[in-house]
Scaffold this motif. Structure first.
Motif, PDB file in Angstrom:
ATOM      1  N   MET A   1       0.848  -1.197   0.000  1.00 10.07           N
ATOM      2  CA  MET A   1       0.000   0.000   0.000  1.00 10.07           C
ATOM      3  C   MET A   1       0.882   1.246   0.000  1.00 10.07           C
ATOM      4  O   MET A   1       1.860   1.315   0.711  1.00 10.07           O
ATOM      5  CB  MET A   1      -0.901   0.003   1.230  1.00 10.07           C
ATOM      6  N   ASN A   2       0.525   2.225  -0.844  1.00 16.28           N
ATOM      7  CA  ASN A   2       1.297   3.454  -0.904  1.00 16.28           C
ATOM      8  C   ASN A   2       1.107   4.268   0.373  1.00 16.28           C
ATOM      9  O   ASN A   2       0.031   4.278   0.976  1.00 16.28           O
ATOM     10  CB  ASN A   2       0.859   4.306  -2.105  1.00 16.28           C
ATOM     11  N   ASP A   3       2.184   4.980   0.771  1.00 15.32           N
ATOM     12  CA  ASP A   3       2.061   5.870   1.924  1.00 15.32           C
ATOM     13  C   ASP A   3       1.128   7.023   1.568  1.00 15.32           C
ATOM     14  O   ASP A   3       1.132   7.542   0.453  1.00 15.32           O
ATOM     15  CB  ASP A   3       3.433   6.427   2.317  1.00 15.32           C
ATOM     16  N   ARG A   4       0.337   7.436   2.523  1.00 14.66           N
ATOM     17  CA  ARG A   4      -0.583   8.542   2.311  1.00 14.66           C
ATOM     18  C   ARG A   4      -0.355   9.609   3.371  1.00 14.66           C
ATOM     19  O   ARG A   4      -0.061   9.299   4.524  1.00 14.66           O
ATOM     20  CB  ARG A   4      -2.044   8.070   2.386  1.00 14.66           C
ATOM     21  N   ILE A   5      -0.501  10.868   2.959  1.00 16.79           N
ATOM     22  CA  ILE A   5      -0.443  11.980   3.900  1.00 16.79           C
ATOM     23  C   ILE A   5      -1.870  12.307   4.312  1.00 16.79           C
ATOM     24  O   ILE A   5      -2.719  12.633   3.472  1.00 16.79           O
ATOM     25  CB  ILE A   5       0.230  13.208   3.269  1.00 16.79           C
ATOM     26  N   LEU A   6      -2.160  12.174   5.576  1.00 18.10           N
ATOM     27  CA  LEU A   6      -3.495  12.439   6.069  1.00 18.10           C
ATOM     28  C   LEU A   6      -3.652  13.931   6.351  1.00 18.10           C
ATOM     29  O   LEU A   6      -2.832  14.538   7.041  1.00 18.10           O
ATOM     30  CB  LEU A   6      -3.755  11.626   7.336  1.00 18.10           C
ATOM     31  N   VAL A   7      -4.699  14.507   5.813  1.00 15.97           N
ATOM     32  CA  VAL A   7      -4.979  15.928   6.001  1.00 15.97           C
ATOM     33  C   VAL A   7      -6.332  16.060   6.681  1.00 15.97           C
ATOM     34  O   VAL A   7      -7.299  15.427   6.281  1.00 15.97           O
ATOM     35  CB  VAL A   7      -4.992  16.677   4.645  1.00 15.97           C
ATOM     36  N   ALA A   8      -6.391  16.873   7.707  1.00 16.62           N
ATOM     37  CA  ALA A   8      -7.638  17.048   8.437  1.00 16.62           C
ATOM     38  C   ALA A   8      -8.668  17.761   7.562  1.00 16.62           C
ATOM     39  O   ALA A   8      -8.323  18.595   6.712  1.00 16.62           O
ATOM     40  CB  ALA A   8      -7.395  17.854   9.708  1.00 16.62           C
ATOM     41  N   PRO A   9      -9.970  17.438   7.729  1.00 12.48           N
ATOM     42  CA  PRO A   9     -11.005  18.059   6.890  1.00 12.48           C
ATOM     43  C   PRO A   9     -10.970  19.577   6.913  1.00 12.48           C
ATOM     44  O   PRO A   9     -11.197  20.227   5.897  1.00 12.48           O
ATOM     45  CB  PRO A   9     -12.300  17.514   7.492  1.00 12.48           C
ATOM     46  N   GLY A  10     -10.691  20.172   8.082  1.00 13.24           N
ATOM     47  CA  GLY A  10     -10.666  21.624   8.152  1.00 13.24           C
ATOM     48  C   GLY A  10      -9.614  22.245   7.259  1.00 13.24           C
ATOM     49  O   GLY A  10      -9.804  23.328   6.704  1.00 13.24           O
ATOM     50  N   ASP A  11      -8.477  21.562   7.079  1.00 11.61           N
ATOM     51  CA  ASP A  11      -7.420  22.083   6.225  1.00 11.61           C
ATOM     52  C   ASP A  11      -7.822  22.041   4.756  1.00 11.61           C
ATOM     53  O   ASP A  11      -7.389  22.860   3.951  1.00 11.61           O
ATOM     54  CB  ASP A  11      -6.133  21.281   6.435  1.00 11.61           C
ATOM     55  N   LEU A  12      -8.644  21.063   4.388  1.00 12.69           N
ATOM     56  CA  LEU A  12      -9.071  20.923   3.005  1.00 12.69           C
ATOM     57  C   LEU A  12     -10.242  21.841   2.663  1.00 12.69           C
ATOM     58  O   LEU A  12     -10.374  22.285   1.533  1.00 12.69           O
ATOM     59  CB  LEU A  12      -9.492  19.471   2.728  1.00 12.69           C
ATOM     60  N   LEU A  13     -11.083  22.128   3.615  1.00 15.88           N
ATOM     61  CA  LEU A  13     -12.341  22.808   3.355  1.00 15.88           C
ATOM     62  C   LEU A  13     -12.316  24.293   3.718  1.00 15.88           C
ATOM     63  O   LEU A  13     -13.365  24.937   3.771  1.00 15.88           O
ATOM     64  CB  LEU A  13     -13.475  22.106   4.112  1.00 15.88           C
ATOM     65  N   GLY A  14     -11.154  24.831   3.973  1.00 21.24           N
ATOM     66  CA  GLY A  14     -11.063  26.261   4.257  1.00 21.24           C
ATOM     67  C   GLY A  14     -11.522  26.654   5.636  1.00 21.24           C
ATOM     68  O   GLY A  14     -11.835  27.817   5.877  1.00 21.24           O
ATOM     69  N   ASP A  15     -11.574  25.695   6.561  1.00 20.39           N
ATOM     70  CA  ASP A  15     -12.044  25.986   7.916  1.00 20.39           C
ATOM     71  C   ASP A  15     -10.877  26.491   8.759  1.00 20.39           C
ATOM     72  O   ASP A  15     -10.387  25.825   9.661  1.00 20.39           O
ATOM     73  CB  ASP A  15     -12.646  24.721   8.532  1.00 20.39           C
ATOM     74  N   GLY A  16     -10.432  27.688   8.421  1.00 24.41           N
ATOM     75  CA  GLY A  16      -9.304  28.298   9.110  1.00 24.41           C
ATOM     76  C   GLY A  16      -9.203  29.759   8.726  1.00 24.41           C
ATOM     77  O   GLY A  16     -10.019  30.282   7.953  1.00 24.41           O
ATOM     78  N   VAL A  17      -8.196  30.423   9.261  1.00 27.07           N
ATOM     79  CA  VAL A  17      -8.026  31.856   9.030  1.00 27.07           C
ATOM     80  C   VAL A  17      -6.566  32.139   8.676  1.00 27.07           C
ATOM     81  O   VAL A  17      -5.689  31.293   8.892  1.00 27.07           O
ATOM     82  CB  VAL A  17      -8.451  32.677  10.263  1.00 27.07           C
ATOM     83  N   PHE A  18      -6.317  33.328   8.150  1.00 28.08           N
ATOM     84  CA  PHE A  18      -4.935  33.666   7.787  1.00 28.08           C
ATOM     85  C   PHE A  18      -4.729  35.168   7.811  1.00 28.08           C
ATOM     86  O   PHE A  18      -5.675  35.947   7.833  1.00 28.08           O
ATOM     87  CB  PHE A  18      -4.582  33.092   6.412  1.00 28.08           C
ATOM     88  N   GLU A  19      -3.466  35.551   7.814  1.00 31.92           N
ATOM     89  CA  GLU A  19      -3.056  36.943   7.673  1.00 31.92           C
ATOM     90  C   GLU A  19      -1.833  36.992   6.768  1.00 31.92           C
ATOM     91  O   GLU A  19      -1.002  36.082   6.786  1.00 31.92           O
ATOM     92  CB  GLU A  19      -2.707  37.569   9.026  1.00 31.92           C
ATOM     93  N   THR A  20      -1.728  38.061   5.994  1.00 28.81           N
ATOM     94  CA  THR A  20      -0.543  38.316   5.182  1.00 28.81           C
ATOM     95  C   THR A  20       0.087  39.613   5.668  1.00 28.81           C
ATOM     96  O   THR A  20      -0.579  40.660   5.694  1.00 28.81           O
ATOM     97  CB  THR A  20      -0.887  38.420   3.691  1.00 28.81           C
TER      98      THR A  20
END
Length: 247
Positions: A1-20
């Motif tokens: 089985m290939n290794d997989r990188i698990l990403v939390a749903p919030g990281d995929l669905l834009g459930d977060g905030v940011f600043e530049t």
């Protein structure tokens, strides 16, 4: 089985905030204001208060992006995009477009006052403007009020009044660069004003700018196909914000 990188749903669905944040020789520009807005945005999304990001070994110029989700706080640094520098230097051609949102009837779950990672519509709007032969756009409410640009605040000059849209009344993201500029306005003889404005009123302003952390100010040189004369205030206000020393 290939290794997989698990990403939390919030990281995929834009459930977060940011600043530049704009990096300067003097350090991250308006950092306290950006961190305060990051915390306000996190609260709107029911995120815990963000930890203080690591701020060591930063370059003297560039763009620092702080991303905070339910799983991680990440800080990255990159160069100022060439397009941003070009818009600051040459100005922008802008279209107006109805966003289909009422300033009087926001849904109770609205996160428009947060700088969230859900920026797909913002960039799609800018791509639409480019396809129409413009550089950017300003969103309008269903009542016809000017709101904001997809990645910038709207600032305008009428007589001796330097104005921007009131974030709380319009239900939009509070603009750090716009607020800072208005706080400095009295030092150059201008009166700072926050008020709602219609598109027709905006079109009759003496000067219009899009304000953001990396851009500083980009003068609107065309609005809905109508050319606008360049304002002598553009260079004065950019200097007031400290941009000429780092062009």
């Amino acid at each position: 089985m290939n290794d997989r990188i698990l990403v939390a749903p919030g990281d995929l669905l834009g459930d977060g905030v940011f600043e530049t944040v704009h990096l300067r020789p003097s350090g991250p520009w308006l950092l306290d204001e950006h961190l305060a807005r990051l915390s306000r945005s996190a609260a709107i999304l029911d995120l815990p208060a963000p930890p203080l990001p690591p701020l060591t070994d930063l370059p003297e110029s560039g763009a620092m992006r702080i991303i905070y989700t339910r799983n991680v706080l990440d800080v990255s640094v990159g160069p100022i995009p060439a397009q941003v520098l070009r818009e600051r230097r040459d100005g922008v051609r802008v279209l107006s477009a109805d966003q289909g949102i009422s300033v009087r009837r926001r849904p109770p779950w609205s996160i428009t006052a947060a700088k969230s990672l859900s920026y797909g519509e913002n960039f799609s709007a800018r791509r639409w403007a480019v396809r129409q032969g413009a550089d950017d756009l300003v969103w309008l409410s269903t009542e016809g009020y000017v709101l904001e640009a997809p990645t910038a605040s709207v600032v305008w000059l009428t007589g001796n009044e330097l104005c921007t849209v009131p974030p709380a009344e319009a239900g939009i993201l509070s603009g750090i660069t716009a607020a800072h500029l208005l706080s400095l306005a009295p030092s150059v003889g201008l009166a700072p004003v926050e008020r709602m404005i219609t598109l027709d009123e905006l079109a009759s302003a003496d000067a219009i700018w899009l304000a953001s952390s990396l851009r500083g100010l980009a003068e609107v040189i065309e609005l809905d196909g109508a050319p606008r004369p360049r304002s002598p205030w553009t260079s004065r206000l950019l200097a007031l914000l400290g941009f000429f020393a780092i062009l």
